[in-house]
Motif scaffolding. Structure first.
Motif, PDB file in Angstrom:
ATOM      1  N   CYS A 184       0.847  -1.188   0.000  1.00 27.14           N
ATOM      2  CA  CYS A 184       0.000   0.000   0.000  1.00 27.14           C
ATOM      3  C   CYS A 184       0.884   1.241   0.000  1.00 27.14           C
ATOM      4  N   TRP A 212       0.635   5.721   1.040  1.00 24.89           N
ATOM      5  CA  TRP A 212      -0.117   6.840   1.559  1.00 24.89           C
ATOM      6  C   TRP A 212       0.803   8.056   1.572  1.00 24.89           C
ATOM      7  N   LEU A 242      -1.907   6.032   8.091  1.00 22.65           N
ATOM      8  CA  LEU A 242      -2.726   6.154   6.877  1.00 22.65           C
ATOM      9  C   LEU A 242      -3.546   7.443   6.871  1.00 22.65           C
ATOM     10  N   GLU A 264      -8.943   7.180   0.045  1.00 22.24           N
ATOM     11  CA  GLU A 264      -7.635   6.622  -0.282  1.00 22.24           C
ATOM     12  C   GLU A 264      -7.345   5.431   0.640  1.00 22.24           C
ATOM     13  N   ASN A 265      -6.901   4.311   0.075  1.00 20.40           N
ATOM     14  CA  ASN A 265      -6.618   3.077   0.812  1.00 20.40           C
ATOM     15  C   ASN A 265      -7.829   2.617   1.628  1.00 20.40           C
TER      16      ASN A 265
END
Length: 165
Positions: free
Chosen positions: A44, A46, A75, A85-86
């Motif tokens: 992932c 961020w 995050l 986002e994510n």
């Protein structure tokens, strides 16, 4: 990537990369991210605004440890408000930390679950998304590190959680 130290208010892109038996985090200036080639599978990413920490802060050392709690908080760093986002990773971590009683549900709506982080009393808005079996199948190896907290019974995977829901 660059030899320059991060300055206050720089936009930083953090990237988690899965190597053979390890997960590593790389932090690069957001402007230099297109030039960065991860040495493994991307787990992932961020972004956040860099805020330097005092070198004698014990919290700074603890924050470097990669745990589900620290990952969840990081995050949200640099976000001005709720974002998508994510979303799936935030949702999964939110469920894990709620189960471990580190997060308490403040309220829910159709788009977000609003949590209070018990240790810090900070509020986080986590997107409500469907965690389909395909998400866990595709990310099973990448998410294994989240279960290794050292506590008995806390290594339950997201797949097992989704079967209980």
């Amino acid at each position: 990537m660059s030899d320059t130290a991060f300055e206050k208010d720089d936009r930083i892109a953090s990237i988690l990369v899965r190597l053979e038996d390890d997960v590593v985090r790389a932090d690069v200036l957001e402007s230099e991210e297109p030039l960065y080639e991860p040495p493994g599978d991307l787990v992932c990413r961020w972004t956040y605004i860099f805020k330097p920490r005092s070198t004698d802060e014990k919290e700074a050392q603890e924050a470097m440890k990669l745990t589900a709690d620290n990952l969840f908080i990081s995050l949200f760093e640099g976000e001005d408000g709720p974002t998508q986002e994510n979303a799936k990773l935030k949702h999964l971590l939110g469920l894990m930390l709620e189960r471990r009683r580190l997060l308490r549900v403040k309220s829910k709506d159709s788009t977000f679950t609003h949590y209070i982080h018990r240790p810090t009393k900070n509020e986080y808005s986590v997107p409500n998304v469907e965690l389909d079996p395909q998400f866990f199948i595709e990310n099973q190896e990448k998410l294994e590190f989240l279960g290794s907290t050292g506590r008995e019974g806390s290594s339950e995977t997201g797949k097992e959680k989704s079967n209980k829901s």
